[in-house]
Motif scaffolding. Sequence first.
Motif, PDB file in Angstrom:
ATOM      1  N   GLY A 173     -11.341   1.294  16.538  1.00  0.00           N
ATOM      2  CA  GLY A 173     -12.241   0.139  16.609  1.00  0.00           C
ATOM      3  C   GLY A 173     -11.913  -0.760  17.792  1.00  0.00           C
ATOM      4  N   TYR A 174     -10.624  -0.923  18.040  1.00  0.00           N
ATOM      5  CA  TYR A 174     -10.196  -1.750  19.180  1.00  0.00           C
ATOM      6  C   TYR A 174     -10.710  -1.165  20.489  1.00  0.00           C
ATOM      7  N   LEU A 175     -10.505   0.124  20.671  1.00  0.00           N
ATOM      8  CA  LEU A 175     -10.922   0.756  21.925  1.00  0.00           C
ATOM      9  C   LEU A 175     -12.436   0.670  22.092  1.00  0.00           C
TER      10      LEU A 175
ATOM     11  N   TYR B 120     -17.041  -2.090  24.758  1.00  0.00           N
ATOM     12  CA  TYR B 120     -18.305  -2.808  24.599  1.00  0.00           C
ATOM     13  C   TYR B 120     -18.219  -4.192  25.245  1.00  0.00           C
ATOM     14  N   ALA B 121     -17.102  -4.878  24.981  1.00  0.00           N
ATOM     15  CA  ALA B 121     -16.953  -6.248  25.483  1.00  0.00           C
ATOM     16  C   ALA B 121     -16.908  -6.295  27.012  1.00  0.00           C
ATOM     17  N   ARG B 122     -16.476  -5.204  27.618  1.00  0.00           N
ATOM     18  CA  ARG B 122     -16.398  -5.170  29.074  1.00  0.00           C
ATOM     19  C   ARG B 122     -17.758  -4.948  29.720  1.00  0.00           C
ATOM     20  N   THR B 123     -18.702  -4.404  28.935  1.00  0.00           N
ATOM     21  CA  THR B 123     -19.987  -4.054  29.547  1.00  0.00           C
ATOM     22  C   THR B 123     -21.152  -4.902  29.041  1.00  0.00           C
TER      23      THR B 123
ATOM     24  N   GLN C  36     -15.543 -12.232  28.805  1.00  0.00           N
ATOM     25  CA  GLN C  36     -15.239 -13.517  29.443  1.00  0.00           C
ATOM     26  C   GLN C  36     -15.158 -14.665  28.440  1.00  0.00           C
ATOM     27  N   HIS C  37     -15.673 -14.472  27.235  1.00  0.00           N
ATOM     28  CA  HIS C  37     -15.660 -15.563  26.249  1.00  0.00           C
ATOM     29  C   HIS C  37     -14.311 -15.615  25.522  1.00  0.00           C
TER      30      HIS C  37
END
Lengths: 600, 600
Positions: free
Chosen positions: B311-313, B318-321, B342-343
Motif C-alpha cells: 500500500g505504501y509503494l 500515486y502521490a508523486r503523479t 507536495q501537501h
Amino acid sequence: MSQVIHRRSIDFLLHEVLGYGDLAGTPRFSAFDRAAVTEILDTAQAIAENEFLPLAAEMDAQEPRFIEGRAHAHPGAKRALDACAQAGLFAAGFDPDLGGLGMPVTVTTLINGTLAAANIALANYQFLTVANANMLAAFGTDEQKALFLPPMLEGRWFGTMCLSEPQAGSSLSDIRTRAEPVEGRLHRITGSKMWISGGEHELAENIIHMVLAKRPDGPPGVKGISLFIVPKYRVGQDGTPGARNNIALAGLNHKMGQRGTTNCLLNFGEDGDCLGYLVGEPHQGLAYMFHMMNEARIIVGANSTMTGMAGYLYSLDYARTRQQGRRPQNKDATSPQVPIIQHADVRRMLLAQKAAVEGALALTCYCTLLVDRMAATPDAAERGDMHLLLELLTPMAKSWPSEHCLEANKHAIQILGGYGYTRDYPVERHYRDNRLNAIHEGAYGIHGLDLLGRKVRQQDGRALDLLVLEIGRTLDAAETQGGFGTEVADLHAALTAMGRATRAALAAPDLDRGLANATAYLDACGHTVIAWLWLRQAVTASRALAAGLGRGEAAFYSGKIAACRYFFRYELPRALHQFALVERLDDTCLSITPAEFLGN
Amino acid sequence: MSQVIHRRSIDFLLHEVLGYGDLAGTPRFSAFDRAAVTEILDTAQAIAENEFLPLAAEMDAQEPRFIEGRAHAHPGAKRALDACAQAGLFAAGFDPDLGGLGMPVTVTTLINGTLAAANIALANYQFLTVANANMLAAFGTDEQKALFLPPMLEGRWFGTMCLSEPQAGSSLSDIRTRAEPVEGRLHRITGSKMWISGGEHELAENIIHMVLAKRPDGPPGVKGISLFIVPKYRVGQDGTPGARNNIALAGLNHKMGQRGTTNCLLNFGEDGDCLGYLVGEPHQGLAYMFHMMNEARIIVGANSTMTGMAGYLYSLDYARTRQQGRRPQNKDATSPQVPIIQHADVRRMLLAQKAAVEGALALTCYCTLLVDRMAATPDAAERGDMHLLLELLTPMAKSWPSEHCLEANKHAIQILGGYGYTRDYPVERHYRDNRLNAIHEGAYGIHGLDLLGRKVRQQDGRALDLLVLEIGRTLDAAETQGGFGTEVADLHAALTAMGRATRAALAAPDLDRGLANATAYLDACGHTVIAWLWLRQAVTASRALAAGLGRGEAAFYSGKIAACRYFFRYELPRALHQFALVERLDDTCLSITPAEFLGN
C-alpha cells in the motif's frame, strides 16, 4: 435490543444534557415537544428496522449493475424508500409553506442517522435528495422551487450533488465543467462529474442534479463557479418530466462499502444538449453549495457515528452471549467458560466504542441544536455567535466520527473474532461503509486546513473564545457537582494546550509552516471537544444518580460516568501530544523531500 | 517502481543494520551469502510480480465457490502456486536431508512476505503448507516424514492447521474434537473444525490437515490435547493417495478480505471413518503446535507488514503523479496544480506508512535472524538467551504490524481519495486483507496476555533484561554517532516507563488486575521496540551519510533518518501514556459492569 439505535442515549442527550426542551419552547418549534419527537423517532426506527435493515446485507452483496447505459439498483430499494417518503421523512425538515413539516434539524438528522445505522447505502438516497432540496429552498427562484421542490419532498424525485470531476476532487478550484448561457437562467452544460452518488438509477421518476460549472465570463478559481439545476428529464411548465437531458452514465464506481448506493461518472452534454438552470447569482455557486455542505457535513458525521453505534450494539450483544475462555485468575479448565464481556480487553473494546459513539453523538446533537437555535432565536447577535461556533465545530463534527467511529467498527469486528471478519455478520460491512466518511464531503486533511486555516482565524479567534466559554460552564458545573477533579484538571490542561497551539500556528512565519500539522490540530481539537461533552454528560449523570433513581437507570447513568472516565484516561492524552506538535511548528512532514521516501 | 517490495530497504536492513553477514559466515548458512540471497529474492519477486500480482484483484472478486461439497478456488491459482513450487519455494527452508534447500528463516520469511505483498490470498497456501511441514519435520516419526514431507516440499500436497472449532477460538482449552485410538498411532477422528484456511480445494493432489483433538485418556484443558496428521486422501505405504477420509466440507466462510484463500468449516468423521495419525507423544499437541505457531506468528506479522508495504509503494507512486491543489501559501488559482506529495498532510500519511512498514520490517528481520542465529550457534547459553528474547518479541512481531500496518493501509486509501475507496485500485483490498491479521494466529488481546502474563515473567524477567541490554547498545551507538540527543532521551524515557509498568503489573494484587491493561502494554512495548529499531536504522544511515555517498543514496539514507524522527515525534509518545495506564493498574475497563454499557 435494537441493532440500530440506543434510544435511551438519545433521550438522555436531548432532554437531560443538551436542553432540547428550550428549543421546543420557542414558537418556531413548539409543535415538536418531547412526545412528538419520540413519536417521530419511533416511526424512523420502525422503518429502519423493518424496511432498511433487512436489505442491508443483500444490497451490499448485490451491487448496482451497469446495463446498457443504465444503473440498476437493488430492486428492494424502491419499496424501502417509498416507505420513507410515505412517512414524510423526505419532507420532515422543510418549512410548512414549502410543503414540509418544519421539524428541527436535530430531529431530521437523527431520522437520517437512524436510517443510516440500518442501511447507509439506502439512507444516502434520502439524505442527498433532502440536501439538494435544502439548497433549492434557500437559493432557488420561486418558480424553481415550485417546479422542483414538491416532487422531491414527496420522495418521487431524487437529488444529487455534482461537485467533483475526475481531475478535481479536493481542489474544486480546478473544475472544468462549462455552462454556456442560452437565455435567462437557461444554460447548456458540458463536462464530466465523478463520484456522483445516486447519479443514475431507476428508483425515482426524475433525478435533479445540482451541478457546479464555470461560465465563460467568470474569473479563474472558485470565484468563477456557478450552480445549476440539471434534471435527468427536462421539466415542463406543468412539472411533468419530458425529454431526457443528455447526461450519459459513463461508468459505475465499485466501492469497498456503501455499495448499495449507485456511484457514477456522468458525462453532461457530451453527445447532445444538456440544459440546466442557474441558481441564484452567477459565480456564487460555491457559497451556495457550502450552505448545504455545512449541514451535509454534520450529517456525514452523524451517519458515521450511527454506523459506529450499530457496530457497538451488535458487538455488545455478542459479547454478552458468546462464551469463551475464563478470567486470568481462574486456572481451572473444567470450570464453565464465561461470556466474553467478562474479559477486560473485550470491555476495553466495548468502552472504546461507547466512548467514541456516544461522545460523537453528543457533538452531532450539540451542532444540530445550534442550527435549530439559530433558526429559532430573534436575537441577531446571539445568532451570529452561534453561527461562529457552529462553523468552528463543523469540521470536527464531520471528521472526528469518521476516524474514531471507524475505529469503533474495527473493535466490533475484533470482538466477534473470526465471525466478525465474515459477511455473515454486519460488523465488517459497517467497517467498510464507514471508511468512506473520511473521504467524501471534504477529505479529512481538508477539514484540518479549514479549521486551522480559516475557522479559528475568523473575527480574531472569537469562535474559539466562544467554545472555551461554553466549556468553562461545564467545568464550573463539574466542580460544583464534585467527583470530577481529575477530569476538570485534564480538560483545563487540554484547553491550555489548545490555546498555545493555536497561537503558535497563527504566529507561524508562513501559512505552509503554520498549517503543516493542521490534521493533528483537527484531531486534537476534536478530542478536546468530545472530552468536554463527555464531562457534560457525566455531570448530568452524576446529578441524576445523586437524585436517586430506580433499578436499571442507575446502571445507565453510572455507565455514562464510566465512559467519561475511560475517554479522559485512555483517549484524551493523545490530544496533548498532538497540540505539542502544532505548537512547536514541527516540520518533520513538511520538510521531507519526495526523493527521501524511497531514495530514488 | 515495484508495487510489491522495496528491495533497497531490505538490503539495508539485512546487510547494513542487522548484520546478516555474520549469519552467512556460519557453517550452517555459508551457502547463503549476500549474492545468493539477492538471487533468491529476485526469483521470489519475479514470481510475485508475474504470477501472483496479476491474479490478486480477480481472486478477490471471484471468491471460492462451494459446489456439491467441494470448494472451487480461482482456476489461475494452481499455475501460480506451481511456479512457486518449481522455483523450490516450498522446500526452501527445509534441511537438505529432508529434501530442502536449507535456507535461513530470514530468507524464507522474506520470500513468503514478497508473495504476500503481491497476493496474500495465494501466498497463504504456500505458507500453511510450509508451516505444516515444519511441524512434521520437528515432531513426526521417520516414517511420517518419509511419507508426507516429500510431496509437501514439492508443492504437490498442501497443508492446513486445524485448531479452532465453532465454539472454541481463543480458548483452545475447550476444543471438543475427539480421537479414539485404533492401533499404534492410528486414531479415529470426530469433530468440527472452523476457520480452516485451505481446508478444501482442488489445487493440490492431497491436503494434509494437522488436527488438534482430545483422546479419551487425557486430562481436561490444554494438557489433554494431542496432535494428529489427518490426510484428505489416505496414504498407502508407497505414498500414493488412496481412499478419501471422511472429511466433509460443511461450508465456506465469506470473508471481508483474503478472499482467494478458501476458508472452511470441516466435519471430521461425521458420516464415516476419518483416520489420523498421532504426532509425537499423546497430550503434547499444543506444545508441538506452538513450536510451529511461534514461527507462524512472525510470518503473519511479516505478511501484515508486507501488505502495508504494498500500500505504501502504491500510494507513494500515486502521490508523486496525481496533481491536485496548491500549497496553502499559494493563492493564485491560475498557477498549475502540484503533485499531492507536495501537501504536508499527504507527506504525513506517507511518513506514517514508511515509519510503520519499515519499522515493522526491521522487527520481522530481527526476529527471524534470532531464529537463524539460534540454529547456527553451537553455544547453548547464547541460544537460550536468544530463545528468551525471541519469545518476548514474538507477540509484538505478530501484533504490532496487524495494528499499525493496517493503519498504514488506511492512509494509502486516503491518499488515493475516492479512487482509493474503489476496487479499481489495490489499496482498499490491502486494507481488507490486512484486517485479518489481528484476528488469526492468536487475536490481538491474546498476545497482550501472553506478553504480560507469561513472557515477561519467565526466568525472573530475564527476557526483558536482555532486550534492554540490546537497546542499550543502540543508545550507546547513537550517542557516539551524535545528532540523536532527543531520540536517545525519548527512548530512555520509554524504557523507564516500560520498566515501571512491568514491575507494577507483576506486583498487582491479582492476575485479573495485573493483566487488565495487557493490550495497552503490548502496544506500548511494540512502540518502544520499533522506536529502538528505527534509532538503530537511523544511526546506520547517519554513519553512511558521514562516510559520503553518491547521488540517490544520500536521499535514501536521509529518508531513513526522517522516518526515525517522525516515529519518535509523532508516534512514540503514545507508549508513555499507555505504560502509565499499566503502571497505575487502571481498572476502568475491568470494573465496568455489563449492565453499565447500555443501562438495561
